[in-house]
Write a protein that holds these residues in place. Structure first.
Motif, short mmCIF file in Angstrom:
data_model
loop_
_atom_site.label_atom_id
_atom_site.label_comp_id
_atom_site.label_asym_id
_atom_site.label_seq_id
_atom_site.Cartn_x
_atom_site.Cartn_y
_atom_site.Cartn_z
N VAL A 163 0.85 -1.21 0.00
CA VAL A 163 0.00 0.00 0.00
C VAL A 163 0.88 1.25 0.00
N ARG A 164 2.03 1.17 0.69
CA ARG A 164 2.89 2.37 0.84
C ARG A 164 3.91 2.52 -0.30
N SER A 165 3.89 1.61 -1.29
CA SER A 165 4.94 1.62 -2.31
C SER A 165 4.60 2.48 -3.53
N LYS A 166 5.66 3.08 -4.10
CA LYS A 166 5.48 3.87 -5.33
C LYS A 166 5.48 2.96 -6.55
N GLU A 167 6.02 1.77 -6.40
CA GLU A 167 6.15 0.87 -7.54
C GLU A 167 6.06 -0.58 -7.06
N ILE A 168 5.44 -1.42 -7.86
CA ILE A 168 5.33 -2.85 -7.54
C ILE A 168 5.88 -3.63 -8.73
N ALA A 169 6.76 -4.59 -8.48
CA ALA A 169 7.29 -5.42 -9.56
C ALA A 169 6.73 -6.84 -9.41
N LEU A 170 6.29 -7.39 -10.52
CA LEU A 170 5.81 -8.78 -10.52
C LEU A 170 6.74 -9.62 -11.39
#
Ligand code: ATP
Length: 369
Positions: A163-170
């Motif tokens: 929730v607090r992240s600017k970016e998510i990597a999958l």
């Protein structure tokens, strides 16, 4: 007898230096055992890319497809050529082009090699690690997403950090039923052919990676049922890594998916004395297999003439075994063992002062005796 057609790709850096010695020893073994080779060299790799803007010509796979085996040194000039080009086009291109699904790493230390285990002797250890090499987490599927992206909408609420992240990597791992079954069957077939324990150890982590490793475990049990003459067991990869060090003598054939196998095979290189002693091959059932020492082009020592050629020489022995030339392979193994045991002609990584060429010469000479 018909000569074995072998495509030789020395590559870059120390690849060129160690393959020269590998070929010297291969030919000496062939002469002594009455085996002949039709060798053709190809200058492909990162250096080739600097001149031609491709690391492999477009018809490379057609050309290589006419050979019985490929003998590769190492590819890469990290300061001049992006890794995706050198290693990506040549090594991965050939591996995937010929569906070389099994990366096989024999773990048979030679007496006298650098030794890191106080509680075991080199003769206690003799196993093989088989790494599935075409799927799993190395399919490059996934992406990097802003938190508002539709691809991560269901994922973001799962953890406070998301929730607090600017970016998510999958990064998605892909495990096919066929791919898992094929490599596991290969492991049992190998265990059946080997002298001794006939035990296959499966590497898993199904307590955390429930979908992929759950399927892997199920397939492993099914395949094990087809081989009642072989023992089978499984271990989570973290526990297995510890046992590689604490009880390496208990293993016979270890089979792992791509990512786990990548890590375990480097760990297993330590058990044979380091990268300078570790042979390897990428085996296919439908095209030529490729035999390459697992070490890279090692720019830090390239051109100094001090690379250890033994990994490449033992890789040539492994290639001969896969070509069913057991006598010639045995001659190489014996000569390597005698030279390493004597300890007089070794490269600096093994505590010696000899050059790459001197080690190759010593092994080729020993082979004649
Ligand atoms: P890559 O990035 O492709 O793994 P690399 O050449 O950067 O390749 P490694 O192959 O992992 O790295 O090798 C790490 C280091 O180990 C080398 O830089 C070198 O110092 C040493 N090394 C590797 N192979 C040999 C060898 N055959 N003889 C002596 N030293 C070696």
């Amino acid at each position: 007898m018909k000569p074995h057609k072998i495509a030789v790709i020395p590559g870059d850096g120390i690849g060129v230096e160690v393959i020269a010695e590998g070929l010297k020893v291969l030919q000496a073994a062939g002469q002594k055992a009455g085996v002949s080779f039709d060798l053709e060299q190809f200058p492909w790799g990162a250096g080739y890319w600097l001149e031609h803007k491709v690391a492999l010509p477009p018809d490379a796979l057609d050309i290589l497809g006419r050979f019985d085996a490929i003998y590769l040194g190492a590819v890469g000039l990290p300061d001049q050529v992006p890794e995706s080009v050198g290693v990506g086009q040549v090594v991965l291109g050939i591996r995937s082009g010929f569906d070389q699904f099994a990366n096989v790493r024999p773990v048979q230390p030679v007496g006298g090699c650098p030794w890191y285990l106080q509680h075991r002797k080199s003769e206690d250890i003799d196993f093989v690690v088989i790494r599935e090499a075409t799927e799993g987490f190395y399919c490059n599927i996934g992406g990097r997403y802003a938190p508002a992206a539709a691809e991560v909408a269901d994922i973001i609420p799962m953890r406070p950090a998301f929730v607090r992240s600017k970016e998510i990597a999958l990064q998605t791992g892909v495990f096919s039923e066929f791919g898992c079954r094929r490599v596991i069957r290969y492991a049992f077939e190998l265990a059946r052919r080997r002298d001794g324990r006939k035990r296959v150890t499966s590497t898993t982590k199904s307590n955390a990676l429930t979908h992929a490793m759950g399927m892997w475990d199920q397939i492993f049990e099914q395949v094990a049922g087809e081989y009642p003459d072989c023992e089978h067991e499984w271990a989570h990869v973290d526990a297995l890594a510890m046992r590689f060090i604490t009880n390496p003598e208990r293993f016979d054939v270890v089979v792992a998916s791509n990512l786990f196998g990548d890590i375990l095979t480097d760990l297993s290189a330590v058990l044979v004395g380091g990268l300078g002693f570790a042979p390897g091959g990428n085996l296919s059932e439908t095209g030529p297999s490729m035999f390459e020492p697992p070490h890279g082009s090692a720019p830090d020592i390239a051109g100094k003439g001090i690379a250890n050629p033994i990994a490449a020489i033992l890789t040539a022995a492994f290639m001969l075994e896969c070509l069913d030339e057991l006598e010639a392979a045995g001659l190489i193994r014996r000569a390597v063992a005698l030279v390493v045991e004597a300890g007089e002609v070794l490269t600096p990584d093994a505590g010696g002062t000899a050059t790459t060429e001197q080690v190759g010469d010593a092994i080729a000479t020993m082979l004649q005796q």
